[in-house]
Scaffold this active site. Structure first.
Site: not given
Length: 490
Positions: A255-256
């Site tokens: 998700k980063r």
């Protein structure tokens, strides 16, 4: 249908549909459609603690949104159902019992605590932390004693003590795994639930899956699954493990690195055709240099022979560029339909828009969509068509409003527009060309401050398009407001 080609996508409903899973589904679907075969959707929901109905609904919705349909699976009748693993528990128990009856599986009464202690001791002595097989040869009397003590057994598969299990992979060739590191693994837990490596084999075999196309991370599971196939006496399918999708820095995608689920891309304003097109190119190479493909074109071209062995690199910039192309090429009415929710969240648009609202929205979308990349950006770019009290771009103010004669030129332009009986693209543009000649200045000296006055921005659709969409009254009101603003600057 070509029954020789039967493929499946079997997600676990423990969250949203990840783009890696979506690519796996797409590759299977394209392979099935290209070969006239069947695409089966199965929900692997034996992880009762984490599986949810909400996730299942989300996965089905995401696949439908992408345009991936299925021939057998949830909501679709098929001869090999049910298509939820949680509804197939009796099948797994029967299969496990057959293996016990044939002596290739056995009951194991070791507790989790005992197993953990043995693993710890093995590692301390430099040995592999594998199961030592102590329950392999328990007598019936010993088993009854264990059960009388309240022990609930798991079921383990007997693994050959020597030799190797070879995975024949379509992309990677032969990959050998030594049997002495696999140990006798559990196929049914002590709570009666099957483990993944057992349940998926039973299902794939009974559903007559011919090709298992899945992510590279499952390659390490495959030798155990092959041993289950062999123990059950089923023919092996063709295995094809697709390389991973990595982040731009070649780390594991997370998700980063931005949106990673289909739902996130959908909610951010990406189009299904663009996402499908992009996912197809993550690991598959078409013939030639073309990168834009419709779904039928992908079906026509897709073959497993053109799937690469190296990791695919996730590039959000390329996806966004591709989405911009689709946004501009898609039928206008379809785009208008898709952007309605974004406009309703930002502006005072009724839940059931009137024909007048829809006609206005259509003009706005047509004007702004060529300069944006997502549906969400369409709504952002259209702000001044729905909001009157917008602020002016600061750089634009310095460049255009602070110029000498800016207020005078803007006021004269307003007077010119006010005299127009017909407020059209032709009449407004002619009025500005005439005025620039009268004043002896370039047309840009009037056009740029007018754009800033009526939109608050220095970039966007053609000025006269904006004017006509806003209408004469609103255009004149905004120009008067800007004149007063400029006068107050000094």
């Amino acid at each position: 249908m070509n029954d020789a080609v039967r493929v499946r996508f079997a997600p676990s409903p423990t969250g949203n549909l990840h783009i890696g899973g979506a690519r796996t589904a797409l590759f299977n679907w394209l392979f099935a459609r290209h070969n006239g075969g069947s695409f089966i959707l199965r929900i692997d929901d034996t992880d009762l603690a984490r599986s949810t109905e909400e996730s299942t609904r989300g996965i089905l919705s995401a696949l439908r949104w992408l345009g991936i349909d299925w021939d057998e699976g949830p909501v679709v009748d098929g001869p090999y159902g049910p298509y939820f693993q949680s509804q197939r528990l009796d099948i797994y128990k029967d299969m496990a019992q057959k293996l016990i009856d044939r002596g290739v599986a056995y009951y194991c009464y070791c507790t989790p605590e005992e197993l953990a202690q043995r693993r710890k001791e093995a590692m301390a002595s430099g040995k592999a932390p594998k199961y030592d097989g102590r329950c392999r040869e328990l007598s019936l009397q010993e088993r009854k004693r264990k059960e009388a003590e309240g022990c609930k057994p798991a079921i383990r598969l007997r693994i050959p003590d020597s030799g190797e299990t070879v995975v024949h992979d379509l992309f990677r060739g032969n990959v050998a795994f030594s049997n002495d590191v696999l140990d006798d693994f559990i196929i049914i837990k002590s709570n009666g639930m099957p483990v993944y490596n057992f349940a998926c084999v039973v299902d794939d075999a009974l559903m007559r899956i011919s090709h298992i196309i899945r992510a590279e991370e499952h390659l390490s599971n495959t030798p155990r699954q092959i041993l289950v196939y062999q123990a059950l006496g089923y023919q092996l399918p063709v295995f094809a493990h697709v390389s991973m999708i990595l982040a731009p820095d070649r780390s594991k995608l997370s998700k980063r690195h931005g949106a990673t689920s289909v739902e996130e891309f959908r909610d951010s304003g990406y189009l299904p055709g663009a996402l499908i097109n992009y996912l197809a190119l993550l690991g598959w190479a078409p013939e030639g240099e073309e990168e834009i493909f419709s779904l039928p074109e992908l079906v026509n071209q897709f073959t497993l022979e053109r799937v690469g062995k190296t990791a695919a690199i996730y590039d959000i910039k390329k996806l966004t560029w591709m989405n911009g192309h689709y946004l501009n090429e898609e039928d206008l009415d379809r785009i208008v339909e898709l952007v309605i929710p974004y406009f309703q969240r930002k502006y005072l648009i009724s839940e059931d828009p009137s024909q007048e609202e829809m006609d206005y929205l259509r003009k706005v979308v047509e004007a702004v969509r060529t300069r944006v990349k997502t549906l969400a950006e369409v709504a952002d770019a259209a702000e001044y068509f729905y909001v009157d009290d917008f602020s002016y771009d600061e750089k634009g103010v310095r460049k255009h409003f602070r110029k000498e004669n800016a207020a005078e030129y803007l006021a004269k332009a307003r007077e010119k527009l006010a005299t127009l009986a017909d407020f059209t693209l032709e009449t407004t543009e002619t009025a500005y060309r005439d005025l620039s000649e009268e004043l002896g200045i370039k047309a840009g000296e009037i056009i740029h401050p007018t754009r800033l006055a009526i939109s608050g921005r220095t970039m966007g659709p053609g000025l006269f398009d904006i004017m006509v969409i806003l209408g004469k009254e609103k255009t004149l009101e905004r120009m008067e407001r800007a004149v007063q603003y400029i006068e107050n600057l000094s």
